[in-house]
Structure formats: structure tokens, C-alpha cells
Scaffold this active site. Structure first.
Site, mmCIF file in Angstrom:
data_model
loop_
_atom_site.group_PDB
_atom_site.id
_atom_site.type_symbol
_atom_site.label_atom_id
_atom_site.label_comp_id
_atom_site.label_asym_id
_atom_site.label_seq_id
_atom_site.Cartn_x
_atom_site.Cartn_y
_atom_site.Cartn_z
ATOM 1 N N GLU A 1 0.821 -1.203 0.000
ATOM 2 C CA GLU A 1 0.000 0.000 0.000
ATOM 3 C C GLU A 1 0.858 1.257 0.000
ATOM 4 O O GLU A 1 0.532 2.239 -0.688
ATOM 5 C CB GLU A 1 -0.929 0.000 1.214
ATOM 6 C CG GLU A 1 -1.864 1.207 1.273
ATOM 7 C CD GLU A 1 -2.728 1.237 2.521
ATOM 8 O OE1 GLU A 1 -3.549 2.180 2.631
ATOM 9 O OE2 GLU A 1 -2.580 0.353 3.379
ATOM 10 N N HIS B 1 -5.182 6.037 0.059
ATOM 11 C CA HIS B 1 -4.993 4.734 0.684
ATOM 12 C C HIS B 1 -5.529 3.627 -0.227
ATOM 13 O O HIS B 1 -6.160 3.891 -1.249
ATOM 14 C CB HIS B 1 -5.729 4.675 2.029
ATOM 15 C CG HIS B 1 -5.077 5.476 3.106
ATOM 16 N ND1 HIS B 1 -4.211 4.936 4.024
ATOM 17 C CD2 HIS B 1 -5.166 6.798 3.408
ATOM 18 C CE1 HIS B 1 -3.785 5.881 4.835
ATOM 19 N NE2 HIS B 1 -4.358 7.029 4.482
ATOM 20 N N GLU C 1 -10.070 5.343 -0.084
ATOM 21 C CA GLU C 1 -9.631 3.943 -0.158
ATOM 22 C C GLU C 1 -9.852 3.530 -1.610
ATOM 23 O O GLU C 1 -10.971 3.243 -2.033
ATOM 24 C CB GLU C 1 -10.435 3.081 0.810
ATOM 25 C CG GLU C 1 -10.220 3.411 2.279
ATOM 26 C CD GLU C 1 -8.889 2.895 2.826
ATOM 27 O OE1 GLU C 1 -8.100 2.293 2.050
ATOM 28 O OE2 GLU C 1 -8.644 3.072 4.039
#
Length: 254
Positions: free
Chosen positions: A84, A139, A217
Site C-alpha cells: 500500500e 490509501h 480507499e
């Protein structure tokens, strides 16, 4: 994707690779001001490349008003090992020049993908000090393999602390959500939130922000389909263009 939107997003992708010569004096005279001239955008690429090697730093607890949480975390990764922290840094690296060519000043909360932290409190402070007009924290999720899609996290009200940013952050979140879905084709998350939105009061970057702020996200690294897309450089270029379009829509409409 509608044709007019496709052209807009394609143009934003092209901005990051354009290398045309200097404008002529006539072009300079007639050129309109860039759409985000005078705006400041803070980009917060989640996590960092050195976090895993320094648990003594990132596990230190910091105060985010509603609770105490670790300074930072290592983040998640795909089953194939694409992290990530590398993903968020690459998206930020692609997003920055697009926003700059739209006229914005871009502030990054970390300079590369080799360091440790900064703590979530420091990241919020960086955007606050810059008086950012919009803050986007990038993210990727690490949910179960059956869940897929993206979602945008909005700040919940922490009375007496972030009251002033809740409403503008929602407007920013809606603009980013709509542009992201249009530009990437990813669906809203199937496993969390509602219509691609979630609201939280346990994230330091949102609780401590004095500027309109959202977390994105960008997909679920735990899902094979999402992971394949997030691991693709061409798709990350689409992500960057989509985020820029969302920020541009928000700031252009203020």
C-alpha cells in the site's frame, strides 16, 4: 463513461506527460488563468516505506482527540506483495504534476517512499499549516477477498474540534467520489459504507484537520480483481487523473 467526461479525464492524464515547448507571446497574452490558480492542495500518501523497519517509532501512541492511536502503520499489500505504501506514493507522484498544471500548489505530507512516518498528527499539521483548500489522503484497503470497490471516508463531527470542516469535507468527498467512479470504472465498495461513502471519527487525519479533508480507499488490495487494477501503472494514472478531476470540481465550484 460519457464522451464529455472521457475527454476531460483524458486531458488530465495527458497533463502529466505533456512536454510541449514554451508558449508564444500571443499564447501568453490570451491564455486564461489555470482553473486551480491560487489554490493549495495537500496530498497525503498513506504509510511509508520505512515503517515496517521501525516499529518503535510508528507504534508510539498519539492523541487524535477521540482516542490514542499508533503514530502510523505499515499498511496492507496485495497477495502478490505490492504494498500500500508504494501504491499511495506512486499515485501521489502522478497526481502532483496534474494538479500543478491545473494551477494548484501541491503540498505532500512525505517527500518519498523511503522514510518513517510521519505520524498522523504531523500529517494533519502539515496540511493545516499550508492552509490547504483541499486535503486528499490516498490509501488502499485490506479487507476480505470477497469485498471489492472503493470508498471515500468523510470526517464525522468531533464537537469543538472539526466542526467547521465537516460540511465542506462532505462536498469534497462527493466530488471526489463521483469523479473517481466515472474515471476508473470501479464500483462503490460492496463491504463498507453506503454509496461509496463512510464517515469516521477514529482517523487522526480527519479529526485533527482544520481544512476540508477526505480519505480515499482506492480499492481493496485483498480482492484479486481490485489488486490487479491497483498494481497496474496505467490504471494508477487513471486514478490520479480521476482524483485531480474530483479536486478540480470541488475547488472550481466553491
Amino acid at each position: 463513461m460519457r464522451a464529455d467526461k472521457a475527454v476531460t479525464l483524458a486531458a488530465l492524464v495527458a497533463l502529466s506527460t505533456a512536454c510541449g515547448g514554451a508558449p508564444t507571446s500571443a499564447q501568453q497574452h490570451h491564455a486564461p488563468a489555470p482553473p486551480l490558480a491560487g489554490k493549495v492542495v495537500a496530498i497525503d500518501p498513506g504509510h511509508n516505506g520505512g515503517n515496517a523497519s521501525h516499529p518503535e517509532v510508528i507504534n508510539k501512541l498519539v492523541d487524535i482527540i477521540t482516542q490514542r492511536k499508533p503514530c502510523n502503520t505499515t499498511g496492507t499489500q496485495t497477495r502478490a506483495g505490492y504494498t500500500e505504501h508504494a501504491f499511495t506514493w506512486d499515485v501521489a507522484r502522478r497526481l502532483t504534476p496534474i494538479l500543478e498544471k491545473m494551477g494548484a500548489k501541491v503540498v505532500l505530507t512525505r517527500p518519498d517512499d523511503k522514510g518513517v512516518g510521519p505520524c498522523i498528527t504531523e500529517r494533519a499539521a502539515t496540511a493545516n499549516k499550508a492552509e490547504a483548500d483541499a486535503v486528499v489522503s490516498v490509501h488502499a484497503d485490506g479487507a476480505g477477498a470477497d469485498g471489492h470497490g472503493f470508498h471515500v471516508i468523510l470526517p464525522g463531527l468531533v464537537q469543538g474540534h472539526n466542526d467547521a470542516i465537516v460540511d465542506p469535507s462532505r462536498r469534497l468527498g462527493l466530488a471526489v467520489r463521483d469523479a473517481y467512479r466515472e474515471g476508473t470504472g470501479l464500483p462503490y465498495a460492496t463491504y463498507i459504507g453506503k454509496e461509496g461513502l463512510d464517515t469516521r471519527t477514529d482517523l487522526g487525519g480527519l479529526n485533527l484537520s482544520t481544512r476540508p479533508a477526505v480519505f480515499v480507499e482506492c480499492g481493496n488490495m485483498g480482492n484479486a480483481g481490485d489488486a490487479a487494477k491497483l498494481s497496474d501503472p496505467a490504471f494508477r494514472e487513471r486514478i490520479a487523473a480521476s482524483l485531480a478531476a474530483g479536486v478540480g470540481k470541488y475547488l472550481g465550484g466553491r
